[in-house]
Design an enzyme around this catalytic site. Structure first.
Site, PDB file in Angstrom:
ATOM      1  N   ARG A  17       6.687   5.986  -2.193  1.00 59.32           N
ATOM      2  CA  ARG A  17       5.622   5.851  -1.198  1.00 59.32           C
ATOM      3  C   ARG A  17       5.782   4.525  -0.431  1.00 59.32           C
ATOM      4  O   ARG A  17       6.221   4.514   0.696  1.00 59.32           O
ATOM      5  CB  ARG A  17       4.249   5.934  -1.898  1.00 59.32           C
ATOM      6  CG  ARG A  17       3.112   6.345  -0.974  1.00 59.32           C
ATOM      7  CD  ARG A  17       2.645   5.252  -0.041  1.00 59.32           C
ATOM      8  NE  ARG A  17       2.188   4.054  -0.746  1.00 59.32           N
ATOM      9  CZ  ARG A  17       1.959   2.896  -0.148  1.00 59.32           C
ATOM     10  NH1 ARG A  17       2.130   2.750   1.154  1.00 59.32           N
ATOM     11  NH2 ARG A  17       1.572   1.842  -0.835  1.00 59.32           N
ATOM     12  N   ASP A  18       5.478   3.422  -1.069  1.00 59.39           N
ATOM     13  CA  ASP A  18       5.512   2.145  -0.353  1.00 59.39           C
ATOM     14  C   ASP A  18       6.921   1.852   0.147  1.00 59.39           C
ATOM     15  O   ASP A  18       7.112   1.339   1.251  1.00 59.39           O
ATOM     16  CB  ASP A  18       5.054   1.021  -1.294  1.00 59.39           C
ATOM     17  CG  ASP A  18       4.576  -0.213  -0.549  1.00 59.39           C
ATOM     18  OD1 ASP A  18       4.534  -0.179   0.694  1.00 59.39           O
ATOM     19  OD2 ASP A  18       4.266  -1.219  -1.208  1.00 59.39           O
ATOM     20  N   HIS A 208       0.582  -5.970  -7.342  1.00 60.15           N
ATOM     21  CA  HIS A 208       1.590  -5.339  -6.489  1.00 60.15           C
ATOM     22  C   HIS A 208       2.227  -6.435  -5.640  1.00 60.15           C
ATOM     23  O   HIS A 208       1.629  -6.912  -4.682  1.00 60.15           O
ATOM     24  CB  HIS A 208       0.853  -4.299  -5.632  1.00 60.15           C
ATOM     25  CG  HIS A 208       1.651  -3.630  -4.582  1.00 60.15           C
ATOM     26  ND1 HIS A 208       2.007  -2.301  -4.659  1.00 60.15           N
ATOM     27  CD2 HIS A 208       2.150  -4.069  -3.388  1.00 60.15           C
ATOM     28  CE1 HIS A 208       2.674  -1.946  -3.568  1.00 60.15           C
ATOM     29  NE2 HIS A 208       2.776  -3.000  -2.780  1.00 60.15           N
ATOM     30  N   HIS A 210       5.361  -8.083  -3.352  1.00 58.92           N
ATOM     31  CA  HIS A 210       6.561  -7.889  -2.524  1.00 58.92           C
ATOM     32  C   HIS A 210       7.410  -9.157  -2.662  1.00 58.92           C
ATOM     33  O   HIS A 210       6.877 -10.251  -2.809  1.00 58.92           O
ATOM     34  CB  HIS A 210       6.171  -7.668  -1.064  1.00 58.92           C
ATOM     35  CG  HIS A 210       5.687  -6.276  -0.789  1.00 58.92           C
ATOM     36  ND1 HIS A 210       6.213  -5.468   0.183  1.00 58.92           N
ATOM     37  CD2 HIS A 210       4.720  -5.529  -1.386  1.00 58.92           C
ATOM     38  CE1 HIS A 210       5.601  -4.296   0.192  1.00 58.92           C
ATOM     39  NE2 HIS A 210       4.678  -4.308  -0.756  1.00 58.92           N
ATOM     40  N   CYS A 241       9.574  -4.834   5.156  1.00 62.56           N
ATOM     41  CA  CYS A 241       8.276  -5.360   5.544  1.00 62.56           C
ATOM     42  C   CYS A 241       8.129  -5.022   7.012  1.00 62.56           C
ATOM     43  O   CYS A 241       8.961  -5.408   7.825  1.00 62.56           O
ATOM     44  CB  CYS A 241       8.251  -6.864   5.316  1.00 62.56           C
ATOM     45  SG  CYS A 241       6.890  -7.679   6.136  1.00 62.56           S
ATOM     46  N   ASN A 250       9.170  -4.363  -1.927  1.00 64.26           N
ATOM     47  CA  ASN A 250       8.535  -4.572  -3.232  1.00 64.26           C
ATOM     48  C   ASN A 250       9.516  -5.239  -4.197  1.00 64.26           C
ATOM     49  O   ASN A 250      10.725  -5.176  -4.014  1.00 64.26           O
ATOM     50  CB  ASN A 250       8.162  -3.216  -3.846  1.00 64.26           C
ATOM     51  CG  ASN A 250       7.104  -2.501  -3.047  1.00 64.26           C
ATOM     52  OD1 ASN A 250       7.417  -1.742  -2.146  1.00 64.26           O
ATOM     53  ND2 ASN A 250       5.856  -2.750  -3.358  1.00 64.26           N
TER      54      ASN A 250
HETATM   55 ZN    ZN Z   1       3.237  -2.818  -0.757  1.00 64.85          ZN
END
Ligand code: ZN
Length: 305
Positions: A17-18, A208, A210, A241, A250
């Site tokens: 997802r991310d 979470h 990055h 990003c 991440n």
């Molecule tokens: Zn994220």
């Protein structure tokens, strides 16, 4: 000073997802194959898709298809992110039982992202919480830009905690703080986690990070020392990003697993299987991913003499 580190941690793999949301779109088959490969690594939670408008995020346009086609492994929990009430309805209709909702702690970031004030988003999230709970689903409140915003710079800890606390009062089952653009450092992690716990004792917390500025694992270590035992990571460090071309995404799941396991912290994840999934992720996106353990191999790998 000595710290009691957790003996085990729970990881949520967010690459599908991310990660993929910040890459050029890849075919549905490749997404399904990636989730299926991750399901065999021992990771217990996978954020598989987000139910967003395809015009807003084309990378997630096939969320319904991915969600219906992944092979569900016993013992693995699959979750989906929803941006609004409409997405929540879609996700619940698709059978999702673990939702993530998101709001930016930064007003400007929230306005740019979803064209709403933070307060307006929190009102809608309250409605999502109610609906999801009626349907028997759990909801995690993700507070993004929790350690800083690309538009506003630092976001005051009090504001981040106030946003999270509102969602907790409204019934959020857990909270996640997202370091959306990699602005956290260990000192800032201690400050925010401490303030959040003071305001919300006992509320489950996920972090979470990055690795945009190279502090990802240092932040994890600071959090481990505070007893935090629930982290997001993305296979291969998938995902960039959106505000900084070329920046890394991440923290890489295999880097976190590699470090934690050597510190005696059980992750339940097979590093070998994870490295295979990372290689698959790299093939799927067609470029090198930033994970350093993927490049160098585990520290236990020796050169044949
Ligand atoms: Zn994220």
């Amino acid at each position: 000073m000595s710290w009691e580190l957790p003996s085990r941690i729970s990881l949520r793999e967010v690459g599908p997802r991310d990660g993929l949301q910040n890459e050029d779109p890849i075919p549905t088959d490749a997404k399904v194959a990636l989730v299926d490969a991750l399901s065999l690594t021992g990771v217990k939670r996978i954020e598989a898709v987000s139910f967003v408008r395809p015009s807003a995020i084309p990378q997630m346009a096939d969320a319904d298809e991915v969600w219906s086609r992944i092979s569900r492994s016993p013992g693995v929990r699959y979750s989906a992110l929803v941006p609004n009430l409409r997405g929540a309805v879609r996700a619940l209709d698709a059978g999702v039982t673990e939702l993530e909702v998101v709001v930016s702690a930064s007003q400007t970031h929230n306005l740019k992202n979803v064209n709403r004030t933070t307060g307006e988003s929190l009102d809608e999230i309250a409605a999502i919480l109610e609906l999801a709970h009626v349907k028997g689903a759990s909801v995690q409140m993700i507070v993004s830009t929790a350690w800083g915003c690309p538009y506003e710079g630092d976001v005051p800890v009090e504001r981040v905690v106030a946003v999270a606390s509102r969602a907790v009062r409204d019934g959020a089952d857990s909270v996640s703080f997202g370091d959306t653009t990699g602005m956290a450092t260990p000192t800032r992690v201690r400050r925010l986690v401490g303030a959040f716990r003071d305001a919300n004792p006992g509320t489950a917390l996920n972090l979470h990070f990055h690795n945009t500025r190279g502090t990802g694992l240092a932040n994890v270590l600071a959090a481990l020392e505070l007893g935090v035992a629930d982290f997001d990571a993305s296979v291969g460090g998938l995902g960039g990003c959106p505000y900084a071309p070329g920046a890394t995404g991440n923290i890489a799941t295999e880097e976190l697993v590699h470090m934690a396991e050597d510190m005696g912290i059980d992750t339940g994840v097979s590093l070998d299987a994870l490295l295979e999934a990372a290689a698959e992720a790299e093939r799927a996106v067609g470029h090198t991913l930033p994970s350093q353990v993927l490049r160098a191999g585990p520290r236990t790998r020796t050169i044949p003499v």
